[in-house]
Motif scaffolding. Structure first.
Motif, PDB file in Angstrom:
ATOM      1  N   THR A  32      49.449  42.571  40.102  1.00  0.00           N
ATOM      2  CA  THR A  32      48.329  43.277  39.482  1.00  0.00           C
ATOM      3  C   THR A  32      48.291  44.701  40.021  1.00  0.00           C
ATOM      4  OG1 THR A  32      45.955  43.130  39.041  1.00  0.00           O
ATOM      5  CG2 THR A  32      46.664  42.465  41.235  1.00  0.00           C
ATOM      6  N   GLN A  43      45.502  47.638  40.541  1.00  0.00           N
ATOM      7  CA  GLN A  43      44.142  48.167  40.428  1.00  0.00           C
ATOM      8  C   GLN A  43      44.123  49.699  40.360  1.00  0.00           C
ATOM      9  OE1 GLN A  43      43.939  44.758  42.353  1.00  0.00           O
ATOM     10  NE2 GLN A  43      43.791  44.722  40.124  1.00  0.00           N
ATOM     11  N   GLU A  58      42.135  32.263  34.191  1.00  0.00           N
ATOM     12  CA  GLU A  58      42.814  33.552  34.061  1.00  0.00           C
ATOM     13  C   GLU A  58      43.265  33.764  32.610  1.00  0.00           C
ATOM     14  OE1 GLU A  58      46.260  34.381  36.536  1.00  0.00           O
ATOM     15  OE2 GLU A  58      46.300  36.433  35.800  1.00  0.00           O
ATOM     16  N   PRO A  76      51.865  41.218  34.039  1.00  0.00           N
ATOM     17  CA  PRO A  76      50.922  41.667  35.074  1.00  0.00           C
ATOM     18  C   PRO A  76      49.496  41.271  34.701  1.00  0.00           C
ATOM     19  CG  PRO A  76      52.201  43.504  34.177  1.00  0.00           C
ATOM     20  CD  PRO A  76      52.444  42.345  33.302  1.00  0.00           C
ATOM     21  N   SER A  77      48.670  41.061  35.734  1.00  0.00           N
ATOM     22  CA  SER A  77      47.276  40.669  35.474  1.00  0.00           C
ATOM     23  C   SER A  77      46.405  41.915  35.349  1.00  0.00           C
ATOM     24  CB  SER A  77      46.751  39.831  36.632  1.00  0.00           C
ATOM     25  OG  SER A  77      47.518  38.666  36.762  1.00  0.00           O
ATOM     26  N   THR A  96      42.839  44.244  35.352  1.00  0.00           N
ATOM     27  CA  THR A  96      41.768  44.395  36.341  1.00  0.00           C
ATOM     28  C   THR A  96      40.405  44.139  35.694  1.00  0.00           C
ATOM     29  OG1 THR A  96      43.061  46.028  37.548  1.00  0.00           O
ATOM     30  CG2 THR A  96      40.683  46.066  37.905  1.00  0.00           C
ATOM     31  N   GLY A 112      42.291  41.875  40.265  1.00  0.00           N
ATOM     32  CA  GLY A 112      43.177  41.382  39.214  1.00  0.00           C
ATOM     33  C   GLY A 112      42.710  40.004  38.766  1.00  0.00           C
ATOM     34  N   ASP A 140      44.461  37.655  38.303  1.00  0.00           N
ATOM     35  CA  ASP A 140      45.251  36.657  39.047  1.00  0.00           C
ATOM     36  C   ASP A 140      44.438  36.066  40.200  1.00  0.00           C
ATOM     37  OD1 ASP A 140      45.386  39.171  40.409  1.00  0.00           O
ATOM     38  OD2 ASP A 140      47.055  38.425  41.604  1.00  0.00           O
TER      39      ASP A 140
END
Lengths: 157, 335
Positions: free
Chosen positions: B36, B38, B97, B140-141, B143, B152, B154
């Protein structure tokens, strides 16, 4: 809470195309195209990833045979906006009933025969594996094997 | 089938089965370790999602309670915990998620086709891993913001998914008579071992301390789900009920923000990540970023995970994470 519940529970049926390229026994090099039909929350665009659980059907012609498979699939995948195809399967599996017809230079004896059986598939990003067992359903000479174990490796789902 | 074809087929099948098991294990490790970024969300408006995400988890808890009441009998707490875990676990991903990266109710970054395109260009880990890094194959996770902390998605997988294993190790130690503090310590150390090997650093080159924080908090979520003085779910007079709703504010801390709590990178990966981090130096003066980091600093505390990492750093087993902070990167660049 009500809005969240509605978002989770209001589902729609999605039809998404799946493709795979693989080397397997007995098809050798093959290209498959099919569809996964599953219910997902109606408001989700699934551009990042979604879970699909449902029916899968696929037809797969190859250099030494062709296969028709139907079954159940569970996968996490994504598709591009407005695309009808899953372009990324991150992880997934399927269990399929398959019908296989071999041709050409097949290693089987006889080279041309029809078989039916089951195939299990496990997919990770960029790689897919399958194992299965087939039983010959067409006639053959005496002493010919009735069962064939199948295995394959490739890309896609 | 000719005699020559059969052994070939059998050998091929065996090789494939072994490869599938090994790659499956690798994938199982990599998937929960979705990366992730941020930094990308810096300066971008995000609505606070505490209420929405709480509602999603509480919906699942209420459904769990309804399911338990359909069974109509008392159950050991460990079975209840497992049923909750199973309810939202989807293959290697977590249902919470998956929901949060898709639902239109969740404000997240990146979101929408334009921002996704921008994200692909600026992603902190873009072009920083080898082709064999299975973490790179995973999405990707995005935000989200929870109680003033940007994290994230995740972390939902870590809090409610990965933490299940932490809790199982903790319970196992407790059932063998290990004192509470030592059982906790054993679980956290084992979790760190997993993050260093199959779940994180060895696979993606990134050891996420924020992931470890979420795992640790999740261990306590599972512990208190149906046991202790203040459980979420109780069996009372023959009926299961949600006694105390789940609240993310009980767990989320500034240490869950990977732009604040630095990751530890392997030597090969760090120069590439550092280069990408440099782009954000000027953003440190952005009003939203300044306000957020000041608020984080006020809430910051020394966590159990930080104590363990410090111990590993002193023992020379891990590099000092302070060298991977944005402040450190920008200071070095300015010098």
């Amino acid at each position: 809470m009500e809005r969240v519940q509605a978002d989770v529970d209001e589902t729609s049926l999605r039809w998404l195309g799946v493709t795979r390229v693989r080397y397997s026994i007995p098809l050798e090099f093959s290209v498959g195209g099919g569809v996964v039909v599953a219910r997902v929350p109606a408001s989700h665009d699934c551009a990042t990833f979604c879970e699909y659980r449902g029916f899968v059907a696929q037809i797969e012609p190859g250099s030494a045979g062709g296969q028709l498979g139907v079954g159940y699939a569970r996968l996490i995948g994504a598709h591009k906006p407005r695309s009808a195809f899953l372009n990324n399967v991150y992880v997934g599996w399927s269990a399929r009933a398959v019908l296989v017809r071999t041709w050409g230079d097949s290693d089987l004896d006889p080279a041309r025969q029809t078989l039916a059986g089951f195939e299990g598939q496990f997919a990770l990003p960029r790689i897919t594996f399958n194992l299965g067992v087939l039983r010959r359903i067409s006639s053959a000479h005496e002493g010919a094997d009735r069962y064939v174990y199948t295995a394959g490796i490739g890309w896609g789902f | 089938m000719p005699a020559s074809a059969r052994p070939r087929s059998a050998r091929f099948a065996v090789v494939l089965a072994v490869a599938a098991v090994f790659l499956g294990l690798g994938g199982a490790g990599a998937a929960p370790g979705l990366e992730t970024d941020q930094f990308f969300a810096w300066g971008r408006p995000l609505k606070d999602m505490t209420g929405v995400l709480n509602a999603r988890v509480n919906l699942e808890l209420e459904r769990l309670v309804a399911e338990l009441n359909r069974d109509g009998r008392d159950r050991p707490c460990q079975k209840v915990r497992f049923r909750f875990f199973k309810r939202h676990r989807m293959l290697f991903f977590d249902g919470f998620e998956t929901w949060s990266v898709n639902s239109p109710l969740v404000s997240r970054s990146p979101s929408g086709a334009d921002e996704m395109r921008e994200f692909k260009q600026h992603y902190l880990y873009g072009g920083t891993s080898s082709v064999f890094d299975t973490g790179r194959w995973m999405p990707p996770s995005p935000t989200v913001e929870v109680n003033g902390v940007r994290l994230g998605t995740d972390k939902l997988t870590h809090l409610l998914g990965t933490a299940w294993y932490y809790h199982r190790w903790y319970r196992k130690a407790r059932s063998r008579g290990v004192p509470l503090a030592e059982a906790e310590d054993r679980a956290v150390r084992r979790g760190l071992g997993h993050e260093i090997t199959i779940l994180g650093r060895a696979v993606s080159g990134v050891l996420s301390l924020a992931d470890l924080e979420a795992n640790y908090e999740g261990m306590w979520f599972y512990e208190h789900l149906c046991a202790g003085d203040d459980p979420n779910i109780v069996y009372d007079e023959g009926v299961w009920r949600l006694r105390r709703p789940f609240d993310l504010r009980d767990y989320v801390t500034p240490e869950w923000d990977e732009s604040y709590q630095p990751n530890i990178y392997i030597r090969r990966k760090w120069p590439k990540v550092r280069q990408r981090m440099l782009r954000y130096c000027r953003m440190l003066e952005h009003p939203q970023v300044r306000a957020m980091r000041e608020a984080y600093a006020e809430r910051d505390r020394v966590t159990e995970t930080e104590k363990l990492i410090e111990e590993m750093v002193v023992a020379g087993k891990l590099p000092d994470p302070s060298q991977f902070t944005i402040e450190s990167v920008c200071r070095e660049a300015a010098d």
